[in-house]
Design an enzyme around this catalytic site. Structure first.
Site, PDB file in Angstrom:
ATOM      1  N   GLU A 199      11.401  12.118 -15.343  1.00  0.00           N
ATOM      2  CA  GLU A 199      12.454  12.485 -16.299  1.00  0.00           C
ATOM      3  C   GLU A 199      11.961  13.954 -16.387  1.00  0.00           C
ATOM      4  O   GLU A 199      12.792  14.869 -16.657  1.00  0.00           O
ATOM      5  CB  GLU A 199      12.503  11.568 -17.667  1.00  0.00           C
ATOM      6  CG  GLU A 199      13.087  12.346 -18.863  1.00  0.00           C
ATOM      7  CD  GLU A 199      12.238  12.441 -19.886  1.00  0.00           C
ATOM      8  OE1 GLU A 199      12.107  13.189 -20.548  1.00  0.00           O
ATOM      9  OE2 GLU A 199      11.902  11.127 -20.523  1.00  0.00           O
ATOM     10  N   HIS A 200      10.693  14.311 -16.678  1.00  0.00           N
ATOM     11  CA  HIS A 200      10.240  15.464 -16.746  1.00  0.00           C
ATOM     12  C   HIS A 200      10.507  16.622 -15.456  1.00  0.00           C
ATOM     13  O   HIS A 200      11.031  17.730 -15.557  1.00  0.00           O
ATOM     14  CB  HIS A 200       8.682  15.654 -16.609  1.00  0.00           C
ATOM     15  CG  HIS A 200       8.236  15.557 -18.142  1.00  0.00           C
ATOM     16  ND1 HIS A 200       7.139  16.235 -18.876  1.00  0.00           N
ATOM     17  CD2 HIS A 200       8.383  14.403 -19.096  1.00  0.00           C
ATOM     18  CE1 HIS A 200       6.992  15.787 -20.083  1.00  0.00           C
ATOM     19  NE2 HIS A 200       7.610  14.689 -20.254  1.00  0.00           N
ATOM     20  N   GLU A 232       0.678  14.943 -23.325  1.00  0.00           N
ATOM     21  CA  GLU A 232       1.423  14.207 -24.136  1.00  0.00           C
ATOM     22  C   GLU A 232       0.902  13.174 -24.353  1.00  0.00           C
ATOM     23  O   GLU A 232       1.071  12.413 -25.255  1.00  0.00           O
ATOM     24  CB  GLU A 232       3.006  14.211 -23.193  1.00  0.00           C
ATOM     25  CG  GLU A 232       3.937  13.450 -24.195  1.00  0.00           C
ATOM     26  CD  GLU A 232       5.309  13.184 -23.391  1.00  0.00           C
ATOM     27  OE1 GLU A 232       5.566  13.890 -22.237  1.00  0.00           O
ATOM     28  OE2 GLU A 232       6.299  12.657 -23.897  1.00  0.00           O
ATOM     29  N   HIS A 291       9.032   8.111 -16.314  1.00  0.00           N
ATOM     30  CA  HIS A 291       8.921   9.382 -17.455  1.00  0.00           C
ATOM     31  C   HIS A 291       8.736  10.510 -16.755  1.00  0.00           C
ATOM     32  O   HIS A 291       9.145  11.733 -17.171  1.00  0.00           O
ATOM     33  CB  HIS A 291       7.727   8.895 -18.621  1.00  0.00           C
ATOM     34  CG  HIS A 291       7.644  10.057 -19.461  1.00  0.00           C
ATOM     35  ND1 HIS A 291       6.260  10.498 -19.765  1.00  0.00           N
ATOM     36  CD2 HIS A 291       8.280  10.405 -20.542  1.00  0.00           C
ATOM     37  CE1 HIS A 291       6.264  11.727 -20.309  1.00  0.00           C
ATOM     38  NE2 HIS A 291       7.469  11.557 -21.247  1.00  0.00           N
TER      39      HIS A 291
END
Lengths: 500, 431
Positions: A117-118, A194, A114
């Site tokens: 992905e950022h 997040e 993840h």
């Protein structure tokens, strides 16, 4: 939980988000079914409800066919391009899916899929940081990305004339990402925020995290997609770079385009963009199968809240062989009978009839690279305990075990399936997601219609048989939220340690 | 109860407003008095219908916040001779999706059905029944009140919900837009309140019927008339009191969460205000345009303070809110607010640069195709145009309206609608 995705940007607070609009057509009740929206995304809704058979003419269930208007080409470097033509509006969805998700991570670097992905929205050798978003925005488009246990996907929704540019941009960052330490240091802070937002301050999400960690001891599904906070704190730009180098290669990816396009033109463009990238091999993936569970597991989470919450997960089979398997389809039908629509058993009996549940849900994802759980969850009404709710949920399962399901209930599953096929055609994004999610677990998009027919062919006996076979305490994990009063809770500091 | 979803829907519809030439919208007034908006779309065997009324929470009787929401959500809890199980069962049996929403200004029901004659007929019959002959059974109301109260108590432990409610109450003091359902207000609601609210607000001449799909104009005319002819015959909607602006204020609420939830804003703009387009464009640059917005750049991309930071205008019948929102770990709240305020102050002083404005125009104009590329999206526009009385050519005019906006107009519009002396800041779980 299986279908939980972590988006790079939150949809729910962005007025200009595509999915909000899509959601407008979904049921909006005073109290949305917590379980369905939070957890499952529902296999029916996400991956099994396609688009072609026209019930207007009473399509023949026996005649499952390959979807029309969809085309595939494999480039010499191994990248597959799947195009579905939909000419209703001059727009297109462009998605790139990588078969690498949180389940491919190692202990100590949980969350790196993840995080990468950022980082994919930072610069490349050809485009400065921020340019990607600017180009998409100025084309009138929207973009985002999401990471699941099984895969990572990126997408743009654009006026069709912008498609060549989008393909060039995605191909560029498939091979040329410039991942700097400085930008990593900034972005890892965003990811920790997040995590705080989604999990640390969200009691129900904490329970989901606890359930997975308890249900799986060996299988990587035990780790949260967003990663443990400590792993995020220790993560370095090298971890992210290694992930990119290992998994981002044309042979591990596929492109899905749905929209007002000519598939031959898309194939030509793909060769000119993605086709120039060389493929490399992938790290060895070991199965890490979960050993057989031989006794019930229970876990409790304490967090500030008013209502308790309960989730139960049984180990069940996933879909492996589309033609030979029967049980996954029966489990799918069972989840629909329990919680597939407004007249399903949980809403009818537990929320409205017995008034024991504030909310109650059931979900099963037959499509997974890893292990499958059949999940049942809910919140008790005020004055009832989680133990009472658990007993009521178990009684509903027992009723299926003892009495089976009715002809009328099976007919409703079929009707819902047919209607969903038609309604899905009103959304390009939904059509692209359907193809992509199926391919992510190694299934073939050509079988979309066949899957529907399989579901429609399930008998009452088969539903009763899976209910008897799989819903036993020895393979069950139960996680519970024990709500704590707000005024006694102390402010929780972030456990941030200085980075070196 | 009505925390995030209704707010979202309002601002969402309000903002998804760009357009090249859209599909042809037909409009007429049915003999019942209902206003009808129709697009014939034969591509799919689907029919979508929305019936909206000025029956949102702004019309809640004093002391009984929640009546509008309960009235709408119990429409399908019993109608004519049908009970709630029969209603949900009938819908499921024909594959129809019957849903509803309650916002601040409006409330209504939406139906999606297959357009086959049998399914269509049965689905419309069901929609007609719930709109015109709801029975509001006592037993269902008691159950839903209990669930609502439990949900309110649970929501009141959550930082995001606490912040949103506190913010709405603070920027709309003594106004219906600031009121929300509480345990006490829900406890006071009885069946008679729902019956009266339905009789007074779900009336034919105030109905907006939106239809898109696989039917002809003649069929649409018959459908609209049939759905509304049996509704109560009532008057035009009553006026609601004007919005007054709050004094600048900072409100801090203690909470043990790891992140502070921050809202900054004030009442700002009505849906029909001519400054709408200037504010839409300006806000895109300030905090509405995702990663290309200034707030996202300053707060997230440069400093890593937050995962989500945004600003939006949410126009309503009367002045709807302007709001900046973000979450950051509690010890960073003050620093993050300073960055937000500096960004806003800079924007108010100078407006967007010419380059930023050009980019914003490109996004809003070129992105128009995306916002009307499905029947579901078009239905949202029909209902928006109908309810707020926007011109039928709204979608066609949009690119021209956007193209014409200048930097000076944006500056002037922000000066008129976002005044620092009225901005309220709510911080839940800050240090």
């Amino acid at each position: 939980m299986r279908n939980t995705k972590y988006f790079r940007n939150s949809f729910y607070q962005k007025p200009l988000a595509e999915l909000d609009y899509e959601n407008m057509t979904m049921k909006r009740r005073l109290f949305p079914a917590l379980a369905r929206t939070l957890l499952f995304g529902c296999l029916f809704a996400v991956s099994l409800a396609p688009t072609f058979a026209n019930p207007a003419h009473g399509s023949n269930p026996a005649a499952a066919s390959i979807p029309v208007g969809t085309f595939e080409q494999r480039l010499p470097n191994g990248l597959r391009v799947i195009v579905k033509e939909d000419h209703r509006a001059p727009t297109a969805v462009h998605m790139v899916w990588y078969r690498a998700g949180a389940m491919d991570e190692k202990d100590g670097t949980s969350g790196v899929a993840h995080v990468l992905e950022h980082m994919m929205f930072k610069g490349t050798k050809n485009h400065a940081t921020g340019e990607f978003n600017k180009i998409v925005a100025e084309a009138g488009g929207r973009d985002n990305a999401f990471t699941s246990l099984d895969y990572t996907a990126y997408f743009q929704i654009v006026p069709k004339r912008a498609l060549p540019q989008m393909m060039a941009l995605e191909a560029d960052r498939m091979a040329n990402l410039k991942l700097t330490a400085k930008e990593f240091e900034q972005e890892i802070k965003v990811v920790m925020e997040e995590r705080r937002l989604r999990t640390d301050d969200n009691p129900v999400a904490q329970v989901h995290e606890a359930l997975n960690a308890a249900a799986f001891r060996a299988h990587p599904y035990r780790r949260p997609i967003i990663g443990w906070m400590d792993d995020l704190e220790q993560m370095t730009d090298t971890d992210a770079r290694d992930w990119y180098r290992d998994w981002y290669t044309p042979g591990n990816a596929y492109v899905v385009v749905v929209g007002d396009v000519d598939h031959r033109e898309i194939f030509r463009l793909a060769e000119k963009t993605y086709g120039r990238i060389k493929s490399h091999g992938l790290p060895v993936r070991k199965p890490q199968n979960e050993p057989e569970q031989t006794g019930i597991k229970r876990v409790v989470v304490k967090a500030p809240a008013k209502l308790p919450y309960l989730i139960m997960g049984w180990k069940v089979p996933k879909l492996l062989d589309i033609d030979k398997d029967r049980e996954p389809y029966a489990l799918e039908v069972l989840s629909t009978v329990l919680d597939g629509h407004d007249a399903a058993r949980f809403a009818k009996n537990l929320v409205r009839g017995q008034k024991i549940a504030q909310s109650a849900g059931a979900g099963y994802g037959a499509m997974a690279r890893g292990e499958a759980l059949f999940l049942v969850d809910g919140k008790p009404v005020e004055g009832k305990t989680v133990a009472e709710l658990e007993a009521a949920l178990r009684a509903e399962i027992k009723r299926v075990q003892d009495e089976g399901v009715s002809v009328e209930e099976l007919a409703r599953v079929k009707t819902q399936t047919i209607a969903a096929q038609v309604y899905k055609r009103d959304s390009m994004m939904a059509q692209a997601m359907e193809i992509g999610a199926l391919e992510a677990v190694g299934q073939d998009w050509r079988n979309i219609d066949k899957l529907i027919e399989k579901i429609r062919g399930v008998t009452a006996e088969e539903v009763q048989a899976v209910a008897k076979k799989y819903f036993k305490d020895d393979t069950l994990t139960v996680a519970v939220l024990d709500p704590q009063p707000l005024d006694q809770a102390k402010p929780r500091r972030s456990t941030f340690t200085p980075r070196h | 109860m009505k925390k995030l979803p209704p707010i979202l829907l309002v601002c969402f519809l309000a903002f998804i407003n760009a357009a090249h030439a859209g599909p042809r919208i037909e409009h007429w007034v049915a003999p019942s008095g209902a206003h009808v908006y129709f697009v014939e779309a034969r591509g799919l065997p689907i029919l979508d219908v929305a019936v909206d009324f000025p029956a949102g929470s702004i019309h809640d009787p004093a002391g009984k916040s929640g009546v509008a929401s309960f009235t709408r959500s119990l429409l399908d809890a019993g109608a004519g001779t049908l009970d709630e199980e029969q209603i949900s069962g009938k819908a499921v049996d024909i594959g129809a999706q019957l849903s509803g929403s309650t916002e601040h200004d409006r409330a209504g029901m939406t139906l999606r059905t297959l357009s086959l004659p049998n399914e269509r007929e049965a689905a419309l019959q069901l929609l007609l029944a719930v709109l015109a002959t709801p029975t509001f059974p006592d037993s269902v109301l008691a159950r839903e009140k209990a669930r609502s109260i439990a949900a309110i108590r649970d929501a009141d432990t959550k930082p995001d919900s606490i912040a949103a409610k506190r913010f709405a109450a603070a920027i709309y003091p003594n106004h219906p837009y600031g009121r929300q359902a509480t345990v006490e207000s829900v406890e006071r609601i009885g069946r008679a309140d729902l019956v009266a609210f339905h009789r007074d607000n779900y009336v034919a001449m105030r109905a907006v019927v939106s239809i898109i799909g696989d039917v002809s104009r003649a069929e649409a005319e018959a459908i609209a008339q049939r759905l509304t002819v049996a509704l109560p015959a009532g008057q035009a909607a009553s006026d609601v009191p004007p919005v007054s602006l709050p004094a600048r204020e900072v409100i801090k609420v203690a909470h043990p969460a790891t992140q502070a939830h921050i809202h900054i804003g004030a009442p700002a703009i009505a849906r029909t205000d001519p400054d709408y387009f200037a504010l839409l464009l300006g806000n895109y640059v300030l905090g509405g345009g995702g990663f290309v917005s200034r707030l996202m750049q300053e707060v997230r991309e440069k400093r890593g303070y937050a995962y989500s930071v945004h600003s939006y205008f949410s126009p309503r019948k009367l002045a709807g809110p302007f709001e900046i929102g973000l979450q950051t770990k509690r010890e960073k709240a003050d620093e993050a607010i300073k960055v937000v305020e500096a960004t806003l102050t800079g924007f108010l002083a100078k407006g967007p640069t010419a380059k930023e404005l050009a980019a914003a125009k490109k996004n809003l104009i070129d992105g128009q195709a995306l916002r009307i590329d499905s029947n579901a999206k078009m239905l949202g526009y029909l209902s928006l145009i109908g309810f707020y009385g926007l011109p039928l050519t709204y979608l066609d005019d949009f690119p021209g309206k956007i193209e014409a906006v200048t930097v000076a107009q944006i500056k002037a519009a922000f000066a008129r609608h976002v005044k620092p002396e009225h901005l309220v800041t709510v911080i839940v779980a800050g240090d």
